[in-house]
Design a protein around this motif. Structure first.
Motif, short mmCIF file in Angstrom:
data_model
loop_
_atom_site.label_atom_id
_atom_site.label_comp_id
_atom_site.label_asym_id
_atom_site.label_seq_id
_atom_site.Cartn_x
_atom_site.Cartn_y
_atom_site.Cartn_z
N TRP A 29 0.82 -1.21 0.00
CA TRP A 29 0.00 0.00 0.00
C TRP A 29 0.85 1.26 0.00
O TRP A 29 0.54 2.23 -0.69
CB TRP A 29 -0.96 0.01 1.19
CG TRP A 29 -2.14 -0.88 0.98
CD1 TRP A 29 -2.41 -2.06 1.60
CD2 TRP A 29 -3.20 -0.67 0.05
NE1 TRP A 29 -3.57 -2.59 1.11
CE2 TRP A 29 -4.08 -1.76 0.16
CE3 TRP A 29 -3.50 0.33 -0.88
CZ2 TRP A 29 -5.23 -1.88 -0.60
CZ3 TRP A 29 -4.65 0.22 -1.64
CH2 TRP A 29 -5.50 -0.88 -1.50
N LEU A 30 1.94 1.25 0.76
CA LEU A 30 2.85 2.39 0.79
C LEU A 30 3.38 2.68 -0.61
O LEU A 30 3.36 3.82 -1.07
CB LEU A 30 4.01 2.12 1.75
CG LEU A 30 5.12 3.17 1.80
CD1 LEU A 30 4.61 4.48 2.37
CD2 LEU A 30 6.30 2.64 2.61
N HIS A 31 3.83 1.64 -1.31
CA HIS A 31 4.35 1.82 -2.66
C HIS A 31 3.25 2.28 -3.62
O HIS A 31 3.49 3.12 -4.49
CB HIS A 31 5.00 0.53 -3.17
CG HIS A 31 6.37 0.32 -2.64
ND1 HIS A 31 6.62 -0.20 -1.40
CD2 HIS A 31 7.57 0.60 -3.18
CE1 HIS A 31 7.91 -0.27 -1.21
NE2 HIS A 31 8.52 0.22 -2.26
N THR A 32 2.06 1.73 -3.47
CA THR A 32 0.95 2.12 -4.34
C THR A 32 0.65 3.60 -4.20
O THR A 32 0.57 4.33 -5.20
CB THR A 32 -0.31 1.29 -4.01
OG1 THR A 32 -0.01 -0.09 -4.19
CG2 THR A 32 -1.48 1.70 -4.88
N PHE A 33 0.52 4.07 -2.97
CA PHE A 33 0.22 5.49 -2.75
C PHE A 33 1.41 6.38 -3.12
O PHE A 33 1.22 7.51 -3.58
CB PHE A 33 -0.24 5.73 -1.32
CG PHE A 33 -1.63 5.24 -1.07
CD1 PHE A 33 -2.72 5.77 -1.77
CD2 PHE A 33 -1.87 4.24 -0.15
CE1 PHE A 33 -4.00 5.31 -1.56
CE2 PHE A 33 -3.16 3.77 0.07
CZ PHE A 33 -4.22 4.31 -0.64
N PHE A 34 2.61 5.87 -2.96
CA PHE A 34 3.81 6.61 -3.37
C PHE A 34 3.75 6.89 -4.88
O PHE A 34 3.92 8.03 -5.31
CB PHE A 34 5.06 5.80 -3.01
CG PHE A 34 6.34 6.33 -3.55
CD1 PHE A 34 6.91 7.50 -3.05
CD2 PHE A 34 7.02 5.64 -4.55
CE1 PHE A 34 8.12 7.98 -3.54
CE2 PHE A 34 8.23 6.11 -5.04
CZ PHE A 34 8.78 7.28 -4.54
N PHE A 35 3.49 5.87 -5.67
CA PHE A 35 3.47 6.06 -7.12
C PHE A 35 2.24 6.87 -7.56
O PHE A 35 2.34 7.65 -8.53
CB PHE A 35 3.58 4.72 -7.84
CG PHE A 35 4.98 4.18 -7.80
CD1 PHE A 35 6.01 4.81 -8.48
CD2 PHE A 35 5.28 3.06 -7.05
CE1 PHE A 35 7.31 4.35 -8.43
CE2 PHE A 35 6.58 2.58 -6.99
CZ PHE A 35 7.59 3.22 -7.68
N LEU A 36 1.12 6.72 -6.89
CA LEU A 36 -0.04 7.57 -7.19
C LEU A 36 0.28 9.03 -6.90
O LEU A 36 -0.04 9.93 -7.70
CB LEU A 36 -1.27 7.13 -6.40
CG LEU A 36 -1.96 5.86 -6.87
CD1 LEU A 36 -3.04 5.43 -5.87
CD2 LEU A 36 -2.55 6.04 -8.25
N SER A 37 0.91 9.29 -5.78
CA SER A 37 1.29 10.65 -5.42
C SER A 37 2.26 11.23 -6.44
O SER A 37 2.14 12.38 -6.85
CB SER A 37 1.93 10.65 -4.02
OG SER A 37 2.34 11.94 -3.67
N LEU A 38 3.22 10.42 -6.86
CA LEU A 38 4.16 10.86 -7.90
C LEU A 38 3.42 11.23 -9.18
O LEU A 38 3.71 12.25 -9.80
CB LEU A 38 5.17 9.75 -8.23
CG LEU A 38 6.39 9.64 -7.37
CD1 LEU A 38 7.16 8.38 -7.74
CD2 LEU A 38 7.28 10.86 -7.49
#
Length: 151
Positions: A29-38
């Protein structure tokens, strides 16, 4: 992820103990939201090709070399999940001779370099801090597991 899944099944079949299995979902989830934020912050995704961009790309490439050196050094024992095989001591080959947790170092530096590359300062600040907290807790759990099951 295919390698990690295969290795996870292999380790568990040999008596491996998975530490805090739900933490892996949190990292996904952390990685998912990281890439969405990017994606949101760096829109319209126009990164200038300048010296800074080139330096970021070179450093990211070197990080991948470190990551796959660690994967190759651990062989079937490498995993993204925290799995301890009782009686098997921690790795001391490859990058593990110099760095105790090379994959965690790679992941932490990626959380810095990718937002720098994409010129996304808010993502850089927020997710770097969150990732540091997650990695710190993950290392604590790994250290506990090593003490508990390999001593």
């Amino acid at each position: 992820m295919l390698i990690a899944g295969r290795n996870r099944r292999w380790l568990l079949a040999r008596g491996g103990r998975e530490l805090c299995s739900q933490s892996s979902r949190g990292i996904v989830w952390l990685h998912t939201f990281f890439f969405l934020s990017l994606a949101v912050e760096s829109a319209p995704w126009r990164v200038p090709f300048d010296r800074f961009t080139l330096d970021c790309l070179i450093l990211l490439t070197l990080l991948q070399v470190l990551r796959y050196w660690g994967v190759a050094s651990r062989g079937r024992f490498w995993n993204t999940h925290m799995i301890v095989l009782p009686g098997v001591p921690p790795a001391r080959r490859g990058p593990y001779r110099f760095i105790k947790y090379p994959n965690d170092l790679v992941m932490t530096l990626e959380f810095v370099l990718i937002p720098l590359l994409m010129r996304s300062p808010l993502t850089l600040l927020f997710f770097t801090l969150v990732n540091l907290a997650v990695v710190r807790q993950r290392i604590r759990l790994q250290e506990w597991g090593v003490r508990e099951y390999t001593a």
